[in-house]
Write a protein that holds these residues in place. Structure first.
Motif, PDB file in Angstrom:
ATOM      1  N   ASP A 242       6.732 -22.911 -44.503  1.00 18.78           N
ATOM      2  CA  ASP A 242       8.490 -22.118 -44.654  1.00 18.78           C
ATOM      3  C   ASP A 242       8.111 -20.881 -45.502  1.00 18.78           C
ATOM      4  O   ASP A 242       9.160 -20.186 -45.707  1.00 18.78           O
ATOM      5  CB  ASP A 242       8.974 -23.242 -45.622  1.00 18.78           C
ATOM      6  CG  ASP A 242       8.535 -23.394 -47.192  1.00 18.78           C
ATOM      7  OD1 ASP A 242       7.390 -22.748 -47.367  1.00 18.78           O
ATOM      8  OD2 ASP A 242       8.886 -24.321 -47.832  1.00 18.78           O
TER       9      ASP A 242
ATOM     10  N   GLY B 141      12.091 -30.103 -44.819  1.00 22.51           N
ATOM     11  CA  GLY B 141      12.510 -29.476 -45.665  1.00 22.51           C
ATOM     12  C   GLY B 141      13.080 -30.133 -46.814  1.00 22.51           C
ATOM     13  O   GLY B 141      12.904 -29.900 -48.103  1.00 22.51           O
TER      14      GLY B 141
ATOM     15  N   THR C 291      18.755 -33.634 -51.698  1.00 21.86           N
ATOM     16  CA  THR C 291      18.649 -32.349 -51.364  1.00 21.86           C
ATOM     17  C   THR C 291      20.059 -31.507 -51.086  1.00 21.86           C
ATOM     18  O   THR C 291      20.959 -32.075 -50.965  1.00 21.86           O
ATOM     19  CB  THR C 291      17.726 -32.258 -49.939  1.00 21.86           C
ATOM     20  OG1 THR C 291      18.606 -32.908 -49.179  1.00 21.86           O
ATOM     21  CG2 THR C 291      16.483 -32.990 -50.041  1.00 21.86           C
TER      22      THR C 291
ATOM     23  N   THR D  69       7.706 -26.415 -41.969  1.00 19.49           N
ATOM     24  CA  THR D  69       9.163 -26.660 -41.756  1.00 19.49           C
ATOM     25  C   THR D  69       9.274 -26.016 -40.309  1.00 19.49           C
ATOM     26  O   THR D  69      10.423 -26.176 -39.687  1.00 19.49           O
ATOM     27  CB  THR D  69      10.119 -26.165 -42.602  1.00 19.49           C
ATOM     28  OG1 THR D  69       9.963 -24.807 -42.911  1.00 19.49           O
ATOM     29  CG2 THR D  69      10.016 -26.723 -44.044  1.00 19.49           C
TER      30      THR D  69
ATOM     31  N   GLY E  72      21.576 -27.898 -49.233  1.00 19.17           N
ATOM     32  CA  GLY E  72      21.408 -26.978 -48.303  1.00 19.17           C
ATOM     33  C   GLY E  72      20.068 -26.851 -47.138  1.00 19.17           C
ATOM     34  O   GLY E  72      19.590 -26.001 -47.028  1.00 19.17           O
ATOM     35  N   ASN E  73      19.663 -28.267 -47.080  1.00 21.04           N
ATOM     36  CA  ASN E  73      18.343 -28.215 -46.205  1.00 21.04           C
ATOM     37  C   ASN E  73      18.686 -28.311 -44.756  1.00 21.04           C
ATOM     38  O   ASN E  73      19.623 -28.990 -44.410  1.00 21.04           O
ATOM     39  CB  ASN E  73      17.766 -29.628 -46.489  1.00 21.04           C
ATOM     40  CG  ASN E  73      16.596 -29.759 -45.656  1.00 21.04           C
ATOM     41  OD1 ASN E  73      15.937 -29.232 -45.273  1.00 21.04           O
ATOM     42  ND2 ASN E  73      16.330 -31.040 -45.261  1.00 21.04           N
ATOM     43  N   THR E  74      18.117 -27.305 -44.048  1.00 24.41           N
ATOM     44  CA  THR E  74      18.314 -27.159 -42.511  1.00 24.41           C
ATOM     45  C   THR E  74      17.014 -27.614 -41.805  1.00 24.41           C
ATOM     46  O   THR E  74      16.917 -27.314 -40.766  1.00 24.41           O
ATOM     47  CB  THR E  74      18.716 -25.762 -42.253  1.00 24.41           C
ATOM     48  OG1 THR E  74      17.795 -24.960 -42.894  1.00 24.41           O
ATOM     49  CG2 THR E  74      20.180 -25.579 -43.018  1.00 24.41           C
ATOM     50  N   ALA E  75      16.032 -27.982 -42.597  1.00 22.44           N
ATOM     51  CA  ALA E  75      14.684 -28.321 -41.943  1.00 22.44           C
ATOM     52  C   ALA E  75      14.390 -29.764 -41.922  1.00 22.44           C
ATOM     53  O   ALA E  75      13.182 -29.991 -41.844  1.00 22.44           O
ATOM     54  CB  ALA E  75      13.495 -27.426 -42.667  1.00 22.44           C
ATOM     55  N   LYS E  76      15.120 -30.331 -42.021  1.00 23.21           N
ATOM     56  CA  LYS E  76      15.217 -31.950 -41.683  1.00 23.21           C
ATOM     57  C   LYS E  76      13.914 -32.737 -42.720  1.00 23.21           C
ATOM     58  O   LYS E  76      14.206 -32.247 -43.728  1.00 23.21           O
ATOM     59  CB  LYS E  76      14.662 -32.336 -40.254  1.00 23.21           C
ATOM     60  CG  LYS E  76      15.762 -31.770 -39.182  1.00 23.21           C
ATOM     61  CD  LYS E  76      15.222 -31.906 -37.861  1.00 23.21           C
ATOM     62  CE  LYS E  76      16.405 -31.687 -36.899  1.00 23.21           C
ATOM     63  NZ  LYS E  76      16.012 -31.908 -35.222  1.00 23.21           N
TER      64      LYS E  76
END
Length: 256
Positions: free
Chosen positions: A170, A55, A46, A178, A48-52
């Motif tokens: 999202d 995401g 993955t 998310t 640039g994933n900021t939604a754990k």
């Protein structure tokens, strides 16, 4: 004529993998992605994933689903869980037998870590599995440890998020929401509000890691409870959620 067996894609929080050719790598793999490649899997890392976890799963599904047919199935599995032999074949049989079955999950054992706090969790999971067997696989939540869904169902969830029938998640049609703490509980709510059922058959079993300290266990259970309450508030009191409100939104309750 019987159709060919469905293809399966396995998605974990950091990687998405399907059976592929053997890797020619000669140096020892060090990261989970490299280990998966070395074992012969196709891997998606993955970006640039900021939604754990939710995401990461959405990124993986966005990459995998366009390559699959509606009748294919996808296995979504936590990286710290190990399926027992026959899990996938039993899940597929149940999906083929019931077109309204939205997801097939499993019951789980706690890994043996030789700690007292782990022992308590193993006892808890054993009681949960016993209750599910007594209810012939009926569950309130298909937990994130492992679940098998049709591609058609995943696409239906995505469309429903975009057209407003269920919470938007999202905002881009991602299967997983998310914005919540317990994405597996929310996905179960989404499936049931779309008219699907969920099941954890006797044959679908697995082992999952347990929390090894009281602090970690407290944090896990606080997240589960807060997430479940959050999901109940998100959907409000409906024909689906009243059972959860009545049970104080217990995330792993097997009772009806």
């Amino acid at each position: 004529m019987r159709r060919p067996p469905p293809r399966c894609a396995d998605c974990s929080p950091r990687t998405a993998a399907r059976t592929g050719s053997s890797s020619s790598r000669t140096t020892a793999p060090t990261t989970p992605a490299e280990q998966a490649r070395a074992a012969g899997a196709e891997v998606l890392v993955t970006r640039g994933n900021t939604a754990k976890k939710a995401g990461a799963l959405n990124q993986a599904l966005a990459a995998v689903l366009p390559q699959l047919d509606d009748d294919d199935v996808v296995l979504l599995q936590d990286a710290d869980s190990v399926l027992d032999q026959g899990f996938i074949s039993a899940a597929v049989r149940n999906l083929e037998a019931d077109p309204r079955l939205g997801a097939v999950g499993g019951t789980f054992r706690g890994s043996d870590d030789r700690t007292f706090v782990g022992h308590l969790q193993r006892n808890e999971y054993a009681r949960y599995a016993r209750d599910v067997r007594r209810l012939e696989g009926r569950v309130l939540v298909v937990t994130g440890t492992a679940a098998v869904l049709r591609v058609r169902t995943l696409r239906a969830v995505s469309r429903a998020r975009l057209d407003g029938r269920i919470p938007p998640g999202d905002g881009h049609g991602g299967v997983y929401d998310t914005t919540v703490l317990t994405e597996d509980n929310e996905l179960t709510f989404a499936l049931k509000h779309l008219g699907y059922t969920v099941l954890s058959p006797r044959e679908c079993t697995l082992t999952t890691e347990v929390m090894t300290t009281w602090r970690d266990l407290w944090r896990q259970r606080l997240r589960w409870k807060r997430g479940a309450l959050e999901n109940c508030a998100q959907y409000g009191l409906t024909r689906v959620t009243w059972r959860y409100w009545d049970g104080s939104c217990s995330r792993r309750s097997a009772s009806w």
